[in-house]
Design a protein around this motif. Sequence first.
Motif, PDB file in Angstrom:
ATOM      1  N   PRO A 178      27.739  45.116  50.238  1.00 10.17           N
ATOM      2  CA  PRO A 178      28.502  45.113  48.723  1.00 10.17           C
ATOM      3  C   PRO A 178      29.772  46.581  49.402  1.00 10.17           C
ATOM      4  O   PRO A 178      29.559  47.690  50.094  1.00 10.17           O
ATOM      5  CB  PRO A 178      27.627  46.201  48.339  1.00 10.17           C
ATOM      6  N   VAL A 179      31.449  46.184  48.152  1.00 14.46           N
ATOM      7  CA  VAL A 179      32.047  46.979  48.107  1.00 14.46           C
ATOM      8  C   VAL A 179      31.453  47.952  47.710  1.00 14.46           C
ATOM      9  O   VAL A 179      32.730  49.301  47.976  1.00 14.46           O
ATOM     10  CB  VAL A 179      33.411  46.291  48.010  1.00 14.46           C
ATOM     11  N   HIS A 180      30.731  48.736  46.795  1.00 10.51           N
ATOM     12  CA  HIS A 180      30.704  49.562  45.605  1.00 10.51           C
ATOM     13  C   HIS A 180      29.468  49.627  45.142  1.00 10.51           C
ATOM     14  O   HIS A 180      28.742  48.509  46.109  1.00 10.51           O
ATOM     15  CB  HIS A 180      31.310  49.365  44.378  1.00 10.51           C
ATOM     16  N   GLU A 181      28.914  50.688  44.654  1.00 12.51           N
ATOM     17  CA  GLU A 181      27.990  50.739  43.990  1.00 12.51           C
ATOM     18  C   GLU A 181      27.161  50.729  43.069  1.00 12.51           C
ATOM     19  O   GLU A 181      25.894  51.089  42.192  1.00 12.51           O
ATOM     20  CB  GLU A 181      26.988  52.234  44.704  1.00 12.51           C
ATOM     21  N   TYR A 182      28.294  50.139  41.885  1.00  9.13           N
ATOM     22  CA  TYR A 182      28.074  49.686  40.594  1.00  9.13           C
ATOM     23  C   TYR A 182      27.561  48.283  40.173  1.00  9.13           C
ATOM     24  O   TYR A 182      27.893  47.752  41.164  1.00  9.13           O
ATOM     25  CB  TYR A 182      29.534  50.476  39.690  1.00  9.13           C
ATOM     26  N   GLY A 183      26.791  48.345  38.670  1.00 11.23           N
ATOM     27  CA  GLY A 183      26.475  46.695  39.004  1.00 11.23           C
ATOM     28  C   GLY A 183      25.472  46.879  37.547  1.00 11.23           C
ATOM     29  O   GLY A 183      24.891  47.893  36.688  1.00 11.23           O
ATOM     30  N   PRO A 184      25.332  45.565  36.781  1.00 16.39           N
ATOM     31  CA  PRO A 184      25.311  44.774  37.399  1.00 16.39           C
ATOM     32  C   PRO A 184      27.323  44.350  36.167  1.00 16.39           C
ATOM     33  O   PRO A 184      27.178  44.858  35.698  1.00 16.39           O
ATOM     34  CB  PRO A 184      25.191  43.560  36.245  1.00 16.39           C
ATOM     35  N   ALA A 185      28.196  43.498  37.173  1.00 17.01           N
ATOM     36  CA  ALA A 185      29.889  43.176  36.710  1.00 17.01           C
ATOM     37  C   ALA A 185      29.809  41.273  37.089  1.00 17.01           C
ATOM     38  O   ALA A 185      28.522  40.452  37.436  1.00 17.01           O
ATOM     39  CB  ALA A 185      30.376  43.590  38.137  1.00 17.01           C
ATOM     40  N   GLY A 186      30.502  41.233  35.712  1.00 17.50           N
ATOM     41  CA  GLY A 186      30.000  39.727  35.891  1.00 17.50           C
ATOM     42  C   GLY A 186      31.660  39.345  37.002  1.00 17.50           C
ATOM     43  O   GLY A 186      31.149  37.875  37.721  1.00 17.50           O
ATOM     44  N   TYR A 187      32.022  39.871  36.390  1.00 16.31           N
ATOM     45  CA  TYR A 187      33.849  39.226  37.262  1.00 16.31           C
ATOM     46  C   TYR A 187      34.719  40.162  37.631  1.00 16.31           C
ATOM     47  O   TYR A 187      34.165  42.172  37.042  1.00 16.31           O
ATOM     48  CB  TYR A 187      35.197  38.705  36.296  1.00 16.31           C
ATOM     49  N   TYR A 188      35.826  40.381  38.654  1.00 17.54           N
ATOM     50  CA  TYR A 188      36.293  41.246  39.040  1.00 17.54           C
ATOM     51  C   TYR A 188      37.603  41.249  39.578  1.00 17.54           C
ATOM     52  O   TYR A 188      38.278  39.803  40.065  1.00 17.54           O
ATOM     53  CB  TYR A 188      35.996  42.456  40.224  1.00 17.54           C
ATOM     54  N   ALA A 189      38.725  41.974  39.909  1.00 15.91           N
ATOM     55  CA  ALA A 189      39.734  42.117  40.015  1.00 15.91           C
ATOM     56  C   ALA A 189      40.016  43.238  40.887  1.00 15.91           C
ATOM     57  O   ALA A 189      40.282  44.397  40.914  1.00 15.91           O
ATOM     58  CB  ALA A 189      41.234  41.522  39.468  1.00 15.91           C
ATOM     59  N   LEU A 190      40.584  42.915  42.596  1.00 21.02           N
ATOM     60  CA  LEU A 190      41.333  43.405  43.569  1.00 21.02           C
ATOM     61  C   LEU A 190      42.679  44.125  43.385  1.00 21.02           C
ATOM     62  O   LEU A 190      43.308  43.075  43.601  1.00 21.02           O
ATOM     63  CB  LEU A 190      40.300  43.636  44.743  1.00 21.02           C
ATOM     64  N   SER A 191      42.637  45.105  44.398  1.00 21.94           N
ATOM     65  CA  SER A 191      44.461  45.379  43.885  1.00 21.94           C
ATOM     66  C   SER A 191      45.253  44.704  45.369  1.00 21.94           C
ATOM     67  O   SER A 191      44.012  44.499  46.395  1.00 21.94           O
ATOM     68  CB  SER A 191      44.593  46.774  44.150  1.00 21.94           C
ATOM     69  N   ALA A 192      46.420  44.736  46.270  1.00 19.78           N
ATOM     70  CA  ALA A 192      46.244  44.361  46.927  1.00 19.78           C
ATOM     71  C   ALA A 192      46.128  44.555  48.815  1.00 19.78           C
ATOM     72  O   ALA A 192      45.167  44.443  48.929  1.00 19.78           O
ATOM     73  CB  ALA A 192      48.052  44.340  47.375  1.00 19.78           C
ATOM     74  N   ASP A 193      45.052  46.362  48.504  1.00 21.57           N
ATOM     75  CA  ASP A 193      45.085  47.396  49.753  1.00 21.57           C
ATOM     76  C   ASP A 193      43.701  47.040  49.300  1.00 21.57           C
ATOM     77  O   ASP A 193      43.023  47.849  49.992  1.00 21.57           O
ATOM     78  CB  ASP A 193      44.905  48.370  49.179  1.00 21.57           C
ATOM     79  N   GLN A 194      43.089  46.261  48.262  1.00 14.92           N
ATOM     80  CA  GLN A 194      41.384  46.096  48.281  1.00 14.92           C
ATOM     81  C   GLN A 194      40.496  47.877  48.168  1.00 14.92           C
ATOM     82  O   GLN A 194      39.756  47.776  48.567  1.00 14.92           O
ATOM     83  CB  GLN A 194      40.548  45.569  49.861  1.00 14.92           C
ATOM     84  N   SER A 195      42.176  49.098  47.880  1.00 16.04           N
ATOM     85  CA  SER A 195      41.290  49.426  47.436  1.00 16.04           C
ATOM     86  C   SER A 195      40.663  50.495  45.968  1.00 16.04           C
ATOM     87  O   SER A 195      39.987  51.569  45.640  1.00 16.04           O
ATOM     88  CB  SER A 195      41.904  51.383  47.658  1.00 16.04           C
ATOM     89  N   GLN A 196      41.391  49.355  45.130  1.00 18.77           N
ATOM     90  CA  GLN A 196      41.318  49.994  43.560  1.00 18.77           C
ATOM     91  C   GLN A 196      40.282  48.162  43.401  1.00 18.77           C
ATOM     92  O   GLN A 196      41.075  47.358  44.083  1.00 18.77           O
ATOM     93  CB  GLN A 196      42.304  49.757  42.610  1.00 18.77           C
ATOM     94  N   MET A 197      39.792  48.258  41.490  1.00 21.56           N
ATOM     95  CA  MET A 197      38.714  47.082  41.685  1.00 21.56           C
ATOM     96  C   MET A 197      39.088  47.784  40.029  1.00 21.56           C
ATOM     97  O   MET A 197      38.393  48.148  39.393  1.00 21.56           O
ATOM     98  CB  MET A 197      37.755  47.066  41.988  1.00 21.56           C
ATOM     99  N   LEU A 198      38.638  46.298  39.464  1.00 27.22           N
ATOM    100  CA  LEU A 198      38.265  46.516  37.621  1.00 27.22           C
ATOM    101  C   LEU A 198      37.182  45.430  37.636  1.00 27.22           C
ATOM    102  O   LEU A 198      36.904  44.599  38.866  1.00 27.22           O
ATOM    103  CB  LEU A 198      39.387  44.995  36.804  1.00 27.22           C
ATOM    104  N   LEU A 199      36.395  45.860  37.170  1.00 31.03           N
ATOM    105  CA  LEU A 199      34.953  45.192  36.524  1.00 31.03           C
ATOM    106  C   LEU A 199      34.767  44.511  35.808  1.00 31.03           C
ATOM    107  O   LEU A 199      35.429  45.133  34.200  1.00 31.03           O
ATOM    108  CB  LEU A 199      33.783  46.089  37.641  1.00 31.03           C
ATOM    109  N   PHE A 200      34.438  43.452  34.926  1.00 32.14           N
ATOM    110  CA  PHE A 200      33.877  42.516  34.519  1.00 32.14           C
ATOM    111  C   PHE A 200      32.287  43.747  33.705  1.00 32.14           C
ATOM    112  O   PHE A 200      31.656  42.487  34.931  1.00 32.14           O
ATOM    113  CB  PHE A 200      33.625  41.755  33.643  1.00 32.14           C
ATOM    114  N   ALA A 201      31.979  44.924  33.021  1.00 36.96           N
ATOM    115  CA  ALA A 201      30.753  45.197  33.599  1.00 36.96           C
ATOM    116  C   ALA A 201      29.773  44.744  32.972  1.00 36.96           C
ATOM    117  O   ALA A 201      30.470  44.425  31.492  1.00 36.96           O
ATOM    118  CB  ALA A 201      31.116  46.698  33.073  1.00 36.96           C
ATOM    119  N   LEU A 202      28.449  44.232  32.511  1.00 33.34           N
ATOM    120  CA  LEU A 202      27.796  43.940  31.946  1.00 33.34           C
ATOM    121  C   LEU A 202      26.700  44.929  31.637  1.00 33.34           C
ATOM    122  O   LEU A 202      25.665  45.323  31.199  1.00 33.34           O
ATOM    123  CB  LEU A 202      26.366  43.116  32.485  1.00 33.34           C
TER     124      LEU A 202
END
Length: 335
Positions: A178-202
Amino acid sequence: MRQEFKWTAGFAALLLASCSGPADTPAETDDISDAAATSDPAPAETDIAATETDNDTADAEALPGTDISLSTLVWIDGLPRIADRRVVTQRGLYDNQPAFDGAGGFYFTSETENNQTDIFHVDTASGEVSPVTRTPEESEYSPRPSPDGLSVTYIHQAPGGYGGQVYRHMLDGSSTGPVHEYGPAGYYALSADQSQMLLFALTNPFSLRWVNLALGIESEVTTGLGRALYSAPDGQSAYFTLEHPEGGYIINQFSFDDSSVTPVFRLPGETEDYAVFTNPEGELAWLAASDGTLYYRDTHASWQPVDDLAAMGLTGISRLAVSPDADQLAIVANE
């Protein structure tokens, strides 16, 4: 303060395999007016069944039969046209969520035994299909290759159908986790440097969450969103959809630089799916399918019909993906 999402049995599987059919009637497709841009989005339904407009069910035991076809895109007078098409995954099972890499292929989600799913990769030149994950008791969805080509991320669903976390799989086989400790998520998008993320949180209602992976913090961005969540080609922002007060969906841009949200334009019809990519002129562009028609737009013009997908025998069209060179188009449709 870090906030953990509530994990609920079977809840995450609802959206992970989503695949919507085409809209019936194209809606107004002009750019958003000031009034529409400032309107509050309609709240997400709390009844899970009512929120789904897909062919899927909330149960992973009933994945729909979908195929991925691959087409050549030719550009004529600044508009894309489909030159040819071949079905890549004609198996009578669930094949979905294509995501192109920069090496002449794409990753996708594919149903395996026991109604689970794994991630596969197809070389578009040779047609060779290779497994990326082999987890007979678990499922993986929503693959996304990293910009450096060294890894692929995906939603990992643990045995028993509980939620999903974003996992990173190193392609050299050195690690997966895992890249994070958050969940559950359905979809996601990462920034170019992979340091940030948007999550479609359930969550209830569904919410869009921003996560700073480096700092281990997260915050809610909005609720009432649709499932289509994609990073921009340059990875400096991401696009997501919100319900429009008059029906259909609005594409919005989230900036990874300052966390600002900017409404962009409405999608055609009632569709909530789209592909965002860079066209041959180096400009940001989008494709969407509505009522059996393929629509295109860029930053200079509104949606324009460019091809008749219904005439090609494609029905239940949902996800679209465009290659980095904008010369190939993957289309997910009913088998």
